[in-house]
Design a protein around this motif. Structure first.
Motif, PDB file in Angstrom:
ATOM      1  N   HIS A   8      37.494  48.328  29.719  1.00 16.48           N
ATOM      2  CA  HIS A   8      37.372  47.038  30.398  1.00 16.48           C
ATOM      3  C   HIS A   8      37.330  45.875  29.411  1.00 16.48           C
ATOM      4  O   HIS A   8      37.042  44.748  29.792  1.00 16.48           O
ATOM      5  CB  HIS A   8      36.142  47.026  31.303  1.00 16.48           C
ATOM      6  CG  HIS A   8      36.245  47.998  32.425  1.00 16.48           C
ATOM      7  ND1 HIS A   8      37.106  47.824  33.482  1.00 16.48           N
ATOM      8  CD2 HIS A   8      35.642  49.185  32.630  1.00 16.48           C
ATOM      9  CE1 HIS A   8      37.011  48.851  34.302  1.00 16.48           C
ATOM     10  NE2 HIS A   8      36.128  49.695  33.807  1.00 16.48           N
ATOM     11  N   GLU A  38      39.718  37.129  27.955  1.00 17.43           N
ATOM     12  CA  GLU A  38      38.388  37.742  28.034  1.00 17.43           C
ATOM     13  C   GLU A  38      37.314  36.857  27.423  1.00 17.43           C
ATOM     14  O   GLU A  38      36.297  36.569  28.062  1.00 17.43           O
ATOM     15  CB  GLU A  38      38.372  39.084  27.302  1.00 17.43           C
ATOM     16  CG  GLU A  38      39.056  40.208  27.992  1.00 17.43           C
ATOM     17  CD  GLU A  38      38.882  41.492  27.206  1.00 17.43           C
ATOM     18  OE1 GLU A  38      37.752  41.792  26.775  1.00 17.43           O
ATOM     19  OE2 GLU A  38      39.887  42.190  27.007  1.00 17.43           O
ATOM     20  N   ALA A  43      39.232  35.502  32.431  1.00 16.66           N
ATOM     21  CA  ALA A  43      39.370  36.783  33.127  1.00 16.66           C
ATOM     22  C   ALA A  43      38.100  37.573  32.827  1.00 16.66           C
ATOM     23  O   ALA A  43      37.756  37.782  31.671  1.00 16.66           O
ATOM     24  CB  ALA A  43      40.587  37.550  32.651  1.00 16.66           C
ATOM     25  N   GLY A  48      35.832  37.114  38.943  1.00 12.72           N
ATOM     26  CA  GLY A  48      36.398  37.972  39.970  1.00 12.72           C
ATOM     27  C   GLY A  48      37.618  38.749  39.532  1.00 12.72           C
ATOM     28  O   GLY A  48      38.343  39.294  40.360  1.00 12.72           O
ATOM     29  N   TRP A  49      37.875  38.786  38.231  1.00 12.61           N
ATOM     30  CA  TRP A  49      39.019  39.503  37.674  1.00 12.61           C
ATOM     31  C   TRP A  49      38.521  40.446  36.590  1.00 12.61           C
ATOM     32  O   TRP A  49      38.291  40.021  35.456  1.00 12.61           O
ATOM     33  CB  TRP A  49      40.028  38.527  37.068  1.00 12.61           C
ATOM     34  CG  TRP A  49      40.693  37.648  38.068  1.00 12.61           C
ATOM     35  CD1 TRP A  49      40.243  36.447  38.513  1.00 12.61           C
ATOM     36  CD2 TRP A  49      41.908  37.891  38.751  1.00 12.61           C
ATOM     37  NE1 TRP A  49      41.112  35.919  39.425  1.00 12.61           N
ATOM     38  CE2 TRP A  49      42.157  36.797  39.593  1.00 12.61           C
ATOM     39  CE3 TRP A  49      42.831  38.942  38.731  1.00 12.61           C
ATOM     40  CZ2 TRP A  49      43.275  36.715  40.409  1.00 12.61           C
ATOM     41  CZ3 TRP A  49      43.950  38.847  39.538  1.00 12.61           C
ATOM     42  CH2 TRP A  49      44.165  37.751  40.366  1.00 12.61           C
ATOM     43  N   PRO A  51      39.111  43.048  33.844  1.00 14.86           N
ATOM     44  CA  PRO A  51      40.212  43.612  33.059  1.00 14.86           C
ATOM     45  C   PRO A  51      40.127  45.136  33.016  1.00 14.86           C
ATOM     46  O   PRO A  51      39.047  45.706  32.882  1.00 14.86           O
ATOM     47  CB  PRO A  51      39.998  43.039  31.663  1.00 14.86           C
ATOM     48  CG  PRO A  51      39.034  41.925  31.804  1.00 14.86           C
ATOM     49  CD  PRO A  51      38.225  42.230  33.016  1.00 14.86           C
ATOM     50  N   CYS A  69      45.810  45.628  33.554  1.00 16.50           N
ATOM     51  CA  CYS A  69      45.808  45.135  34.923  1.00 16.50           C
ATOM     52  C   CYS A  69      44.433  44.533  35.175  1.00 16.50           C
ATOM     53  O   CYS A  69      43.549  44.592  34.325  1.00 16.50           O
ATOM     54  CB  CYS A  69      46.142  46.238  35.929  1.00 16.50           C
ATOM     55  SG  CYS A  69      45.005  47.630  35.935  1.00 16.50           S
ATOM     56  N   TYR A  70      44.256  43.951  36.340  1.00 17.17           N
ATOM     57  CA  TYR A  70      42.978  43.344  36.696  1.00 17.17           C
ATOM     58  C   TYR A  70      42.593  43.805  38.088  1.00 17.17           C
ATOM     59  O   TYR A  70      43.428  43.845  38.988  1.00 17.17           O
ATOM     60  CB  TYR A  70      43.077  41.813  36.662  1.00 17.17           C
ATOM     61  CG  TYR A  70      43.369  41.299  35.276  1.00 17.17           C
ATOM     62  CD1 TYR A  70      42.335  41.056  34.388  1.00 17.17           C
ATOM     63  CD2 TYR A  70      44.673  41.121  34.839  1.00 17.17           C
ATOM     64  CE1 TYR A  70      42.593  40.621  33.096  1.00 17.17           C
ATOM     65  CE2 TYR A  70      44.938  40.684  33.555  1.00 17.17           C
ATOM     66  CZ  TYR A  70      43.900  40.437  32.691  1.00 17.17           C
ATOM     67  OH  TYR A  70      44.151  40.019  31.414  1.00 17.17           O
ATOM     68  N   LYS A  72      40.698  42.755  41.205  1.00 18.77           N
ATOM     69  CA  LYS A  72      40.224  41.510  41.807  1.00 18.77           C
ATOM     70  C   LYS A  72      39.104  41.829  42.789  1.00 18.77           C
ATOM     71  O   LYS A  72      39.245  42.713  43.632  1.00 18.77           O
ATOM     72  CB  LYS A  72      41.389  40.820  42.513  1.00 18.77           C
ATOM     73  CG  LYS A  72      41.070  39.439  42.981  1.00 18.77           C
ATOM     74  CD  LYS A  72      42.313  38.751  43.524  1.00 18.77           C
ATOM     75  CE  LYS A  72      41.935  37.399  44.076  1.00 18.77           C
ATOM     76  NZ  LYS A  72      43.078  36.736  44.686  1.00 18.77           N
ATOM     77  N   SER A  73      38.008  41.097  42.673  1.00 17.37           N
ATOM     78  CA  SER A  73      36.839  41.391  43.506  1.00 17.37           C
ATOM     79  C   SER A  73      36.579  40.360  44.587  1.00 17.37           C
ATOM     80  O   SER A  73      35.505  40.347  45.186  1.00 17.37           O
ATOM     81  CB  SER A  73      35.591  41.526  42.611  1.00 17.37           C
ATOM     82  OG  SER A  73      35.325  40.294  41.971  1.00 17.37           O
ATOM     83  N   GLU A  78      44.117  31.644  44.706  1.00 16.08           N
ATOM     84  CA  GLU A  78      44.224  31.241  43.307  1.00 16.08           C
ATOM     85  C   GLU A  78      44.950  29.918  43.216  1.00 16.08           C
ATOM     86  O   GLU A  78      45.613  29.482  44.153  1.00 16.08           O
ATOM     87  CB  GLU A  78      44.964  32.319  42.503  1.00 16.08           C
ATOM     88  CG  GLU A  78      44.334  33.681  42.593  1.00 16.08           C
ATOM     89  CD  GLU A  78      42.850  33.713  42.206  1.00 16.08           C
ATOM     90  OE1 GLU A  78      42.433  32.957  41.305  1.00 16.08           O
ATOM     91  OE2 GLU A  78      42.112  34.485  42.816  1.00 16.08           O
TER      92      GLU A  78
END
Length: 79
Positions: A8, A38, A43, A48-49, A51, A69-70, A72-73, A78
């Motif tokens: 992550h 990061e 991100a 909410g993203w 990694p 990729c990410y 998304k929560s 966006e």
């Protein structure tokens, strides 16, 4: 035997190893760009993203494939 790692953060990957797999024609996948997302907080879980980096290593432990990729929560939309 190959191994799959799921990280992550790019902090667990040497920059030279990651960049050896990327193309200069696609700068959005290079280490500096992804790491900057990061460390600046653009991100990350707070935005909410989350990694996710998928790393494939060969028997000798050499990184032979990788992607990002990410997760998304939220569904806030966006800009």
């Amino acid at each position: 035997m190959v191994t799959l790692e799921i990280l992550h953060s790019l902090n667990g990957v040497p920059q030279a190893d990651w960049d050896a797999l990327t193309s200069p024609d696609f700068p959005f996948a290079d280490y500096d760009h992804l790491h900057a997302l990061e460390v600046t907080g653009c991100a990350g879980p707070d935005m909410g993203w989350l990694p996710v980096y998928l790393l494939v290593r060969n028997d000798a432990g050499v990184l032979v494939a990788a992607t990002y990729c990410y997760v998304k929560s939220h569904g806030y939309g966006e800009f």
